[in-house]
Design a protein around this motif. Structure first.
Motif, PDB file in Angstrom:
ATOM      1  N   GLY A 194       0.799  -1.214   0.000  1.00 27.34           N
ATOM      2  CA  GLY A 194       0.000   0.000   0.000  1.00 27.34           C
ATOM      3  C   GLY A 194       0.832   1.265   0.000  1.00 27.34           C
ATOM      4  O   GLY A 194       0.301   2.364  -0.017  1.00 27.34           O
ATOM      5  N   SER A 195       2.145   1.112   0.024  1.00 32.75           N
ATOM      6  CA  SER A 195       3.022   2.283  -0.059  1.00 32.75           C
ATOM      7  C   SER A 195       4.193   1.962  -0.968  1.00 32.75           C
ATOM      8  O   SER A 195       4.659   0.830  -1.017  1.00 32.75           O
ATOM      9  CB  SER A 195       3.515   2.703   1.326  1.00 32.75           C
TER      10      SER A 195
ATOM     11  N   GLY B 189       4.730   4.695  -7.721  1.00 33.10           N
ATOM     12  CA  GLY B 189       3.658   3.729  -7.909  1.00 33.10           C
ATOM     13  C   GLY B 189       3.518   2.878  -6.659  1.00 33.10           C
ATOM     14  O   GLY B 189       4.479   2.665  -5.927  1.00 33.10           O
ATOM     15  N   TYR B 190       2.311   2.448  -6.381  1.00 32.24           N
ATOM     16  CA  TYR B 190       2.062   1.584  -5.231  1.00 32.24           C
ATOM     17  C   TYR B 190       0.728   0.874  -5.441  1.00 32.24           C
ATOM     18  O   TYR B 190      -0.043   1.238  -6.330  1.00 32.24           O
ATOM     19  CB  TYR B 190       2.044   2.381  -3.919  1.00 32.24           C
ATOM     20  N   THR B 191       0.477  -0.115  -4.634  1.00 29.16           N
ATOM     21  CA  THR B 191      -0.777  -0.858  -4.733  1.00 29.16           C
ATOM     22  C   THR B 191      -1.809  -0.277  -3.778  1.00 29.16           C
ATOM     23  O   THR B 191      -1.471   0.275  -2.737  1.00 29.16           O
ATOM     24  CB  THR B 191      -0.581  -2.334  -4.342  1.00 29.16           C
ATOM     25  N   LYS B 192      -3.038  -0.422  -4.158  1.00 28.92           N
ATOM     26  CA  LYS B 192      -4.161  -0.142  -3.261  1.00 28.92           C
ATOM     27  C   LYS B 192      -4.732  -1.509  -2.925  1.00 28.92           C
ATOM     28  O   LYS B 192      -5.445  -2.103  -3.716  1.00 28.92           O
ATOM     29  CB  LYS B 192      -5.192   0.746  -3.951  1.00 28.92           C
ATOM     30  N   SER B 193      -4.376  -2.025  -1.767  1.00 31.87           N
ATOM     31  CA  SER B 193      -4.719  -3.400  -1.439  1.00 31.87           C
ATOM     32  C   SER B 193      -5.778  -3.505  -0.338  1.00 31.87           C
ATOM     33  O   SER B 193      -5.823  -4.477   0.407  1.00 31.87           O
ATOM     34  CB  SER B 193      -3.464  -4.196  -1.084  1.00 31.87           C
ATOM     35  N   ASP B 194      -6.660  -2.498  -0.259  1.00 27.54           N
ATOM     36  CA  ASP B 194      -7.749  -2.524   0.719  1.00 27.54           C
ATOM     37  C   ASP B 194      -8.651  -3.744   0.530  1.00 27.54           C
ATOM     38  O   ASP B 194      -9.138  -4.323   1.500  1.00 27.54           O
ATOM     39  CB  ASP B 194      -8.608  -1.263   0.621  1.00 27.54           C
ATOM     40  N   ARG B 195      -8.876  -4.121  -0.727  1.00 25.69           N
ATOM     41  CA  ARG B 195      -9.752  -5.260  -1.015  1.00 25.69           C
ATOM     42  C   ARG B 195      -9.186  -6.557  -0.441  1.00 25.69           C
ATOM     43  O   ARG B 195      -9.928  -7.415   0.024  1.00 25.69           O
ATOM     44  CB  ARG B 195      -9.967  -5.385  -2.522  1.00 25.69           C
ATOM     45  N   ALA B 196      -7.864  -6.699  -0.450  1.00 18.17           N
ATOM     46  CA  ALA B 196      -7.240  -7.898   0.120  1.00 18.17           C
ATOM     47  C   ALA B 196      -7.498  -7.977   1.619  1.00 18.17           C
ATOM     48  O   ALA B 196      -7.787  -9.045   2.156  1.00 18.17           O
ATOM     49  CB  ALA B 196      -5.742  -7.911  -0.160  1.00 18.17           C
ATOM     50  N   ALA B 197      -7.419  -6.847   2.303  1.00 16.54           N
ATOM     51  CA  ALA B 197      -7.693  -6.824   3.742  1.00 16.54           C
ATOM     52  C   ALA B 197      -9.165  -7.121   4.010  1.00 16.54           C
ATOM     53  O   ALA B 197      -9.506  -7.910   4.892  1.00 16.54           O
ATOM     54  CB  ALA B 197      -7.300  -5.474   4.337  1.00 16.54           C
ATOM     55  N   GLU B 198     -10.031  -6.508   3.219  1.00 15.23           N
ATOM     56  CA  GLU B 198     -11.474  -6.665   3.420  1.00 15.23           C
ATOM     57  C   GLU B 198     -11.968  -8.075   3.100  1.00 15.23           C
ATOM     58  O   GLU B 198     -12.679  -8.695   3.886  1.00 15.23           O
ATOM     59  CB  GLU B 198     -12.215  -5.657   2.534  1.00 15.23           C
ATOM     60  N   LEU B 199     -11.575  -8.607   1.949  1.00  6.93           N
ATOM     61  CA  LEU B 199     -12.111  -9.888   1.494  1.00  6.93           C
ATOM     62  C   LEU B 199     -11.322 -11.099   1.986  1.00  6.93           C
ATOM     63  O   LEU B 199     -11.893 -12.168   2.185  1.00  6.93           O
ATOM     64  CB  LEU B 199     -12.181  -9.925  -0.035  1.00  6.93           C
ATOM     65  N   LEU B 200     -10.025 -10.923   2.149  1.00  5.50           N
ATOM     66  CA  LEU B 200      -9.176 -12.063   2.512  1.00  5.50           C
ATOM     67  C   LEU B 200      -8.700 -12.009   3.959  1.00  5.50           C
ATOM     68  O   LEU B 200      -8.123 -12.977   4.453  1.00  5.50           O
ATOM     69  CB  LEU B 200      -7.957 -12.139   1.596  1.00  5.50           C
ATOM     70  N   GLY B 201      -8.880 -10.862   4.604  1.00  8.17           N
ATOM     71  CA  GLY B 201      -8.329 -10.703   5.941  1.00  8.17           C
ATOM     72  C   GLY B 201      -6.812 -10.687   5.917  1.00  8.17           C
ATOM     73  O   GLY B 201      -6.160 -11.041   6.889  1.00  8.17           O
TER      74      GLY B 201
END
Length: 109
Positions: free
Chosen positions: A35-36, A70-82
């Protein structure tokens, strides 16, 4: 991102597949990352924190075509996969350096 964090994310995706991918969707894209972003200076500093002989670096101007970042936005991984990454950049560098001397022997035919 450390390879073990990447592996843990894939395991989480397999374990939660049936609850994450529901009809009518057959798939879903989930970005994985810290995420950073990491600058070249930060990467060199992290490397120097791990090794006994520091890198010699030379400051210079950007090259034509270099991106600002550049960086990833990985909120979905935390939300859906924990899932969130647990290991640091230094951990990844240390593991890569530990792997190098044994890689060829372990991967030979």
């Amino acid at each position: 991102m450390h390879v073990w964090d990447l592996a843990a994310a894939h395991v989480a995706a397999i374990e939660r597949f049936d609850s994450v991918v529901t009809a009518p969707r057959r798939s879903i894209a989930i970005n994985l990352g810290t995420g950073s972003g990491t600058t070249v200076r930060e990467l060199c500093a992290a490397f120097n924190n791990v090794v006994s002989t520091p890198l010699t670096t030379v400051e210079t101007d950007r090259r034509p075509g270099d991106v600002a970042g550049g960086y990833t936005k990985s909120d979905r991984a935390a939300e859906l996969l924990g899932w969130t990454p647990k290991l640091s950049l230094e951990d990844g560098i240390r593991s890569a350096l530990d792997w190098m001397p044994v890689r060829d022997e372990l991967l030979k035919d």
